[in-house]
Design a protein around this motif. Structure first.
Motif, PDB file in Angstrom:
ATOM      1  N   GLY A 173      22.672  10.056  -3.018  1.00 58.44           N
ATOM      2  CA  GLY A 173      21.570  10.192  -3.945  1.00 58.44           C
ATOM      3  C   GLY A 173      20.359  10.787  -3.259  1.00 58.44           C
ATOM      4  O   GLY A 173      20.371  11.050  -2.051  1.00 58.44           O
ATOM      5  N   THR A 174      19.310  11.002  -4.024  1.00 58.81           N
ATOM      6  CA  THR A 174      18.065  11.530  -3.472  1.00 58.81           C
ATOM      7  C   THR A 174      16.974  10.482  -3.636  1.00 58.81           C
ATOM      8  O   THR A 174      16.839   9.857  -4.690  1.00 58.81           O
ATOM      9  N   VAL A 175      16.201  10.295  -2.561  1.00 58.31           N
ATOM     10  CA  VAL A 175      15.156   9.275  -2.523  1.00 58.31           C
ATOM     11  C   VAL A 175      13.859   9.910  -2.038  1.00 58.31           C
ATOM     12  O   VAL A 175      13.826  11.081  -1.647  1.00 58.31           O
ATOM     13  N   GLY A 176      12.794   9.106  -2.029  1.00 60.54           N
ATOM     14  CA  GLY A 176      11.496   9.649  -1.679  1.00 60.54           C
ATOM     15  C   GLY A 176      10.940   9.147  -0.369  1.00 60.54           C
ATOM     16  O   GLY A 176      11.614   8.487   0.428  1.00 60.54           O
ATOM     17  N   GLN A 177       9.669   9.463  -0.172  1.00 62.08           N
ATOM     18  CA  GLN A 177       8.970   9.170   1.077  1.00 62.08           C
ATOM     19  C   GLN A 177       8.889   7.680   1.393  1.00 62.08           C
ATOM     20  O   GLN A 177       8.697   7.285   2.536  1.00 62.08           O
ATOM     21  N   ASP A 178       9.051   6.832   0.371  1.00 67.88           N
ATOM     22  CA  ASP A 178       8.911   5.386   0.525  1.00 67.88           C
ATOM     23  C   ASP A 178      10.240   4.662   0.716  1.00 67.88           C
ATOM     24  O   ASP A 178      10.333   3.443   0.542  1.00 67.88           O
ATOM     25  N   PHE A 179      11.291   5.390   1.094  1.00 69.71           N
ATOM     26  CA  PHE A 179      12.628   4.803   1.186  1.00 69.71           C
ATOM     27  C   PHE A 179      12.816   3.935   2.436  1.00 69.71           C
ATOM     28  O   PHE A 179      13.801   3.214   2.527  1.00 69.71           O
ATOM     29  N   GLY A 180      11.884   3.974   3.369  1.00 73.34           N
ATOM     30  CA  GLY A 180      12.044   3.307   4.657  1.00 73.34           C
ATOM     31  C   GLY A 180      12.579   1.889   4.621  1.00 73.34           C
ATOM     32  O   GLY A 180      13.573   1.578   5.312  1.00 73.34           O
ATOM     33  N   PRO A 181      11.978   0.962   3.871  1.00 73.50           N
ATOM     34  CA  PRO A 181      12.482  -0.420   3.855  1.00 73.50           C
ATOM     35  C   PRO A 181      13.921  -0.528   3.348  1.00 73.50           C
ATOM     36  O   PRO A 181      14.703  -1.328   3.873  1.00 73.50           O
ATOM     37  N   TYR A 182      14.267   0.271   2.345  1.00 78.90           N
ATOM     38  CA  TYR A 182      15.638   0.279   1.813  1.00 78.90           C
ATOM     39  C   TYR A 182      16.604   0.797   2.887  1.00 78.90           C
ATOM     40  O   TYR A 182      17.684   0.234   3.097  1.00 78.90           O
ATOM     41  N   ARG A 183      16.211   1.852   3.577  1.00 85.98           N
ATOM     42  CA  ARG A 183      17.057   2.404   4.635  1.00 85.98           C
ATOM     43  C   ARG A 183      17.321   1.362   5.722  1.00 85.98           C
ATOM     44  O   ARG A 183      18.469   1.165   6.151  1.00 85.98           O
ATOM     45  N   GLU A 184      16.261   0.709   6.157  1.00 83.08           N
ATOM     46  CA  GLU A 184      16.400  -0.300   7.207  1.00 83.08           C
ATOM     47  C   GLU A 184      17.353  -1.419   6.776  1.00 83.08           C
ATOM     48  O   GLU A 184      18.193  -1.890   7.544  1.00 83.08           O
ATOM     49  N   TYR A 185      17.218  -1.827   5.523  1.00 79.13           N
ATOM     50  CA  TYR A 185      18.058  -2.889   4.975  1.00 79.13           C
ATOM     51  C   TYR A 185      19.528  -2.475   4.954  1.00 79.13           C
ATOM     52  O   TYR A 185      20.408  -3.216   5.421  1.00 79.13           O
ATOM     53  N   PHE A 186      19.839  -1.284   4.427  1.00 79.84           N
ATOM     54  CA  PHE A 186      21.229  -0.839   4.331  1.00 79.84           C
ATOM     55  C   PHE A 186      21.821  -0.529   5.702  1.00 79.84           C
ATOM     56  O   PHE A 186      23.010  -0.782   5.944  1.00 79.84           O
ATOM     57  N   GLU A 187      21.036   0.033   6.591  1.00 77.13           N
ATOM     58  CA  GLU A 187      21.543   0.280   7.935  1.00 77.13           C
ATOM     59  C   GLU A 187      21.901  -1.029   8.629  1.00 77.13           C
ATOM     60  O   GLU A 187      22.882  -1.104   9.381  1.00 77.13           O
ATOM     61  N   GLY A 188      21.134  -2.081   8.356  1.00 76.53           N
ATOM     62  CA  GLY A 188      21.447  -3.394   8.905  1.00 76.53           C
ATOM     63  C   GLY A 188      22.757  -3.949   8.387  1.00 76.53           C
ATOM     64  O   GLY A 188      23.411  -4.761   9.055  1.00 76.53           O
ATOM     65  N   LEU A 189      23.153  -3.512   7.200  1.00 79.71           N
ATOM     66  CA  LEU A 189      24.420  -3.941   6.616  1.00 79.71           C
ATOM     67  C   LEU A 189      25.584  -3.049   7.036  1.00 79.71           C
ATOM     68  O   LEU A 189      26.736  -3.330   6.696  1.00 79.71           O
ATOM     69  N   GLY A 190      25.281  -1.969   7.746  1.00 80.24           N
ATOM     70  CA  GLY A 190      26.325  -1.048   8.179  1.00 80.24           C
ATOM     71  C   GLY A 190      26.786  -0.092   7.101  1.00 80.24           C
ATOM     72  O   GLY A 190      27.911   0.418   7.148  1.00 80.24           O
ATOM     73  N   ILE A 191      25.933   0.178   6.122  1.00 76.08           N
ATOM     74  CA  ILE A 191      26.281   1.103   5.049  1.00 76.08           C
ATOM     75  C   ILE A 191      25.869   2.522   5.442  1.00 76.08           C
ATOM     76  O   ILE A 191      24.749   2.759   5.875  1.00 76.08           O
ATOM     77  N   ASP A 192      26.787   3.456   5.286  1.00 77.67           N
ATOM     78  CA  ASP A 192      26.591   4.855   5.667  1.00 77.67           C
ATOM     79  C   ASP A 192      25.580   5.519   4.727  1.00 77.67           C
ATOM     80  O   ASP A 192      25.814   5.636   3.524  1.00 77.67           O
ATOM     81  N   LEU A 193      24.460   5.961   5.271  1.00 81.08           N
ATOM     82  CA  LEU A 193      23.419   6.617   4.469  1.00 81.08           C
ATOM     83  C   LEU A 193      23.312   8.105   4.770  1.00 81.08           C
ATOM     84  O   LEU A 193      22.307   8.738   4.437  1.00 81.08           O
ATOM     85  N   SER A 194      24.354   8.671   5.346  1.00 80.29           N
ATOM     86  CA  SER A 194      24.314  10.079   5.737  1.00 80.29           C
ATOM     87  C   SER A 194      24.205  11.020   4.540  1.00 80.29           C
ATOM     88  O   SER A 194      23.807  12.177   4.701  1.00 80.29           O
ATOM     89  N   ARG A 195      24.559  10.538   3.341  1.00 83.39           N
ATOM     90  CA  ARG A 195      24.515  11.387   2.149  1.00 83.39           C
ATOM     91  C   ARG A 195      23.343  11.038   1.233  1.00 83.39           C
ATOM     92  O   ARG A 195      23.324  11.435   0.059  1.00 83.39           O
ATOM     93  N   VAL A 196      22.383  10.308   1.774  1.00 81.90           N
ATOM     94  CA  VAL A 196      21.161  10.010   1.040  1.00 81.90           C
ATOM     95  C   VAL A 196      20.080  10.956   1.545  1.00 81.90           C
ATOM     96  O   VAL A 196      19.717  10.938   2.722  1.00 81.90           O
ATOM     97  N   LYS A 197      19.585  11.800   0.657  1.00 86.31           N
ATOM     98  CA  LYS A 197      18.619  12.826   1.037  1.00 86.31           C
ATOM     99  C   LYS A 197      17.202  12.410   0.664  1.00 86.31           C
ATOM    100  O   LYS A 197      16.946  11.963  -0.454  1.00 86.31           O
ATOM    101  N   VAL A 198      16.285  12.557   1.616  1.00 91.37           N
ATOM    102  CA  VAL A 198      14.888  12.214   1.382  1.00 91.37           C
ATOM    103  C   VAL A 198      14.114  13.450   0.929  1.00 91.37           C
ATOM    104  O   VAL A 198      14.160  14.497   1.577  1.00 91.37           O
ATOM    105  N   ILE A 199      13.418  13.328  -0.190  1.00 89.68           N
ATOM    106  CA  ILE A 199      12.517  14.368  -0.698  1.00 89.68           C
ATOM    107  C   ILE A 199      11.098  13.881  -0.394  1.00 89.68           C
ATOM    108  O   ILE A 199      10.558  13.012  -1.080  1.00 89.68           O
ATOM    109  N   ASP A 200      10.496  14.437   0.643  1.00 90.04           N
ATOM    110  CA  ASP A 200       9.250  13.879   1.180  1.00 90.04           C
ATOM    111  C   ASP A 200       8.084  13.886   0.200  1.00 90.04           C
ATOM    112  O   ASP A 200       7.216  13.010   0.258  1.00 90.04           O
TER     113      ASP A 200
END
Length: 310
Positions: free
Chosen positions: A68-95
């Motif tokens: 999916g595509t996310v915005g500049q404020d995605f940081g907390p969500y990213r940190e949370y999912f990375e902690g769970l080991g979920i692959d976020l390589s296909r999540v694109k940030v639109i600054d």
């Protein structure tokens, strides 16, 4: 095996108004409506269909890849999912944009007023299914209009089996477009209201849809689910929850169970039971991603409810 889950990742800001909306809205003045609600209780949750499905599939031991595509404020969500080991390589940030977010105010009667800001979701077409290797199953969920059309077409072109899950995005499409989604998909999943709307929009009845897919799955909330296949239909009774706290996100939990069961090549009754139990475990907790268990714990619950292990 990897499941590519296309859809939104969003923030849900949930507020509780300790009164009834109807006490503060004058029916004869709605044409000049100007009201303010004091909401002393508020919480912010991680959500979005793709995020919720990925979270639940990870609990089962699956390998979800949300796209999916996310915005500049995605940081907390990213940190949370990375902690769970979920692959976020296909999540694109639109600054220059914000992550999609819903602002939901609920009153004492469980009436809701919701404002949804799609933000970066409207540029979901900038991601491509065809760029993701090693995908065994996909899901096209509520997302930007162009992105959903593109994702469905690319799954079909690649020969990757996928689930069409229109959800709240159904009003974005006309009958011809919805028929094209169904023709391309291997599975269609909707709730009972969406099922009626889909048939009305497409002009196809239940049998018309079933004849074009491997399975047409309809969730029915506390009544369980119905799975129609070209060979047979299965009425799947609900799983039993210990308490009802919050039904939000139960449909996404069901879909994670559906993906897991299809990947494991279980029979349709077992797949439906997995989905229903995932929904029951979710309803016991507030928000969409606050239930905690691993596959062994889920399997034990499954055995207790249905008499056999996965």
């Amino acid at each position: 095996m990897s499941a590519l889950i296309c859809g939104s990742l969003a923030y849900d800001t949930i507020m509780v108004f300790p009164d009834q909306f109807k006490n503060h809205i004058l029916p004869d003045k709605v044409h000049i409506l100007n009201v303010s609600f004091l909401v002393p209780r508020m919480r912010r949750e991680f959500g979005g269909c793709a995020g919720n499905i990925a979270y639940n599939l990870k609990l089962l031991g699956g390998n979800p890849i949300p796209m999916g595509t996310v915005g500049q404020d995605f940081g907390p969500y990213r940190e949370y999912f990375e902690g769970l080991g979920i692959d976020l390589s296909r999540v694109k940030v639109i600054d220059e944009l914000f992550t999609p977010q819903a602002f939901i105010t609920t009153d004492h009667d469980n009436n809701q007023i919701t404002a949804f800001h799609p933000g970066a979701m409207m540029r979901s077409y900038e991601n491509h299914v065809k760029d993701v290797p090693g995908v065994s199953i996909g899901l096209v969920g509520p997302d930007g209009r162009e992105g959903m059309i593109q994702n469905s077409a690319e799954f079909a072109e690649m020969g990757v089996p996928f689930i069409f899950d229109p959800g709240q995005a159904m009003p974005l499409f006309n009958g011809e477009e919805l028929r094209a989604f169904i023709e391309q998909a291997d599975y269609v999943v909707v709730n009972d209201y969406e099922s009626n709307l889909l048939q009305e929009r497409t002009g196809w009845n239940e049998n018309d849809v079933v004849s074009r897919v491997k399975a047409y799955i309809t969730t029915r909330g506390p009544k369980g689910a119905v799975i129609h296949t070209p060979q047979k239909s299965y009425d799947i009774p609900p799983a039993h929850e210990r308490r009802v706290v919050d039904p939000t996100g139960c449909g996404d939990a069901f879909r994670a169970g559906l993906i897991f069961g299809i990947e494991k090549d279980f029979d349709w009754v077992t797949i439906g039971r997995i989905g229903n139990l995932m929904g029951a475990l979710k309803v016991e907790h507030p928000g969409t991603q606050n239930q905690r268990f691993d596959f062994a714990e889920f399997n034990e619950q499954f055995k207790q409810q249905f008499g056999y292990s996965l």
